[in-house]
Scaffold this active site. Structure first.
Site, PDB file in Angstrom:
ATOM      1  N   ASP A 198       0.850  -0.956  -0.004  1.00 47.59           N
ATOM      2  CA  ASP A 198      -0.033   0.043   0.043  1.00 47.59           C
ATOM      3  C   ASP A 198       0.873   1.239  -0.015  1.00 47.59           C
ATOM      4  O   ASP A 198       2.023   1.391   0.471  1.00 47.59           O
ATOM      5  CB  ASP A 198      -1.162  -0.010   1.368  1.00 47.59           C
ATOM      6  CG  ASP A 198      -2.134  -0.823   1.121  1.00 47.59           C
ATOM      7  OD1 ASP A 198      -2.279  -1.679   0.312  1.00 47.59           O
ATOM      8  OD2 ASP A 198      -3.023  -0.679   1.943  1.00 47.59           O
ATOM      9  N   HIS A 247       0.168   0.369   7.589  1.00 47.35           N
ATOM     10  CA  HIS A 247       0.459   1.725   7.146  1.00 47.35           C
ATOM     11  C   HIS A 247       1.381   2.592   8.289  1.00 47.35           C
ATOM     12  O   HIS A 247       0.997   2.338   9.252  1.00 47.35           O
ATOM     13  CB  HIS A 247      -0.768   2.485   7.037  1.00 47.35           C
ATOM     14  CG  HIS A 247      -1.772   2.171   5.956  1.00 47.35           C
ATOM     15  ND1 HIS A 247      -3.230   2.498   5.616  1.00 47.35           N
ATOM     16  CD2 HIS A 247      -1.488   1.045   4.665  1.00 47.35           C
ATOM     17  CE1 HIS A 247      -3.588   1.900   4.797  1.00 47.35           C
ATOM     18  NE2 HIS A 247      -2.546   0.939   4.081  1.00 47.35           N
ATOM     19  N   CYS A 353      -3.975  10.536   5.782  1.00 48.36           N
ATOM     20  CA  CYS A 353      -4.432   9.370   4.931  1.00 48.36           C
ATOM     21  C   CYS A 353      -5.281  10.138   3.995  1.00 48.36           C
ATOM     22  O   CYS A 353      -5.547   9.578   2.943  1.00 48.36           O
ATOM     23  CB  CYS A 353      -5.375   8.555   5.758  1.00 48.36           C
ATOM     24  SG  CYS A 353      -4.431   7.714   7.093  1.00 48.36           S
TER      25      CYS A 353
END
Ligand code: DAV
Length: 369
Positions: A198, A247, A353
């Site tokens: 990611d 993350h 984010c």
């Protein structure tokens, strides 16, 4: 002769921000169960077992906050673009799998990685997020058409068969102790079947890219990034102490050249600190979150307190209720802009984010020579 206009340029997390993408909450779904997602949903979460569209009230509220954040940025002279949400409440499939719903497009940071004049679409590792890049294609097409130097790349789409996921994580009764042991041993939900990453597992420090090895990014994904970014040094890091490591942006947050705040429950191991400390960088414990619990139906932890957006080396956006984090950054000499975002956390995260860099002033530098 007309001058070529550079639209895409960003080499780190703190140079002056001039152009950014801010996500949208429209149509966001709680995705149906699937292996990688289930590993991340906290064991006591009310999201377990339910899926489908989020309620209109919560979507409207999240959109109001995202619009308001966009306006704050626009008032400071930053250009803001927004994605085009697709219908997330539909079945998707490839020849290898089917998923009952998709997710949403509130957190562009998870999908898009900007390094210099290139925007790279990450592989992702959840089936419900496989098609999320489509929401950003209208913007990427425009940047590509308008900036002859812009590079639009897409990492190889992963197959995401069951071979990508460890069955050990399929139980909803693993318990925190076992999870902590597993993450300390780097035994994550994703296997090494194929490259997975990611974009939100990557931090940019000029010549150096720092990538978290965890649930959403495997070693093959990090190796793919190494082969892709030939002119960069790519470093794998991991943070024992996080039972759900996805993350890097609620764990390790660069504030400006020379200064990083690190989640005190997820400390960077001693060996891995050398890169920074040998170059005179300071890694300090971040302040505590202001909340004991995340908001309802939220995937992220209370450490979204650290999910700040740096506008330039003197200015940072911090979630309005995160008074301890704001105070710490204020004492570190930053101008703190409070931004209300907590009621949008459940849609995919915080201030870092819900944004993705398009343009920051400044050039490629080597901070760790
Ligand atoms: O602490 O739950 C959230 C990161 C969201 N991009 C956490 C990580």
């Amino acid at each position: 002769m007309s001058k070529i206009k550079t639209i895409v340029n960003s080499w780190n997390e703190w140079d002056p921000l001039k152009h950014v993408i801010v996500g949208k909450a429209d149509g966001t779904c709680i995705p149906a169960p699937e292996p990688a997602l289930d590993a991340k949903v906290p064991e006591d979460s009310d999201m377990r077992g339910q899926f489908g569209p989020r309620t209109k009230d919560t979507v409207d509220k999240a959109n109001q906050l995202l619009d308001n954040f966009s306006n704050i940025l626009i008032k400071r002279g930053i250009k803001v673009d927004r994605p085009d949400p697709i219908n997330f409440n539909q079945k998707t499939s490839t020849p290898d799998w089917e998923a009952d719903t998709m997710f949403g497009c509130m957190p562009p940071r998870d999908v898009l990685l900007t390094v210099g004049n290139e925007i790279l679409e990450a592989t992702m590792s959840y089936r419900c997020r496989w098609f999320e890049y489509l929401c950003y294609r209208p913007l990427l097409k425009k940047y590509y058409d308008d900036d002859p130097n812009m590079k639009h790349e897409s990492a190889p789409k992963p197959r995401l068969t069951d071979a990508d996921y460890r069955k050990d994580y399929l139980s909803d009764k693993i318990g925190i102790q076992k999870r902590l042991k597993w993450t300390e041993d780097k035994f994550f939900v994703t296997t090494e079947e194929e490259p997975l990453f990611d974009a939100a597992d990557v931090l940019r420090f000029g010549k150096d890219l720092v990538v978290q090895h965890g649930f959403t990014t495997n070693l093959k994904g990090i190796d793919w990034l190494k082969r892709h970014y030939k002119d960069h040094r790519v470093h794998a890091v991991n943070f024992p102490g996080d039972p759900y490591p996805i993350h890097i942006d609620a764990t390790f947050t660069p504030i400006k050249e020379g200064l990083i705040i690190n989640n005190p429950q997820r400390k960077l191991p001693k060996e891995q600190r050398k890169l920074f400390e040998n170059n005179g960088w300071e890694i300090i414990d971040s302040a505590q979150p202001a909340h004991n619990e995340p908001p309802p139906l939220c995937y992220s932890s209370t450490w979204l307190s650290m999910n700040v957006l740096v506008l330039d080396p003197k200015t940072v956006c911090v979630e309005k209720s995160e008074v301890y984090q704001a105070d710490q950054l204020d004492r570190l000499g930053m101008e703190v802009i409070p931004v209300d975002m907590r009621d949008a956390y459940a849609f995919g995260g915080g201030l870092h984010c819900c944004t993705a860099d398009v343009y920051r002033e400044g050039e490629l530098k080597d901070y760790f020579p």
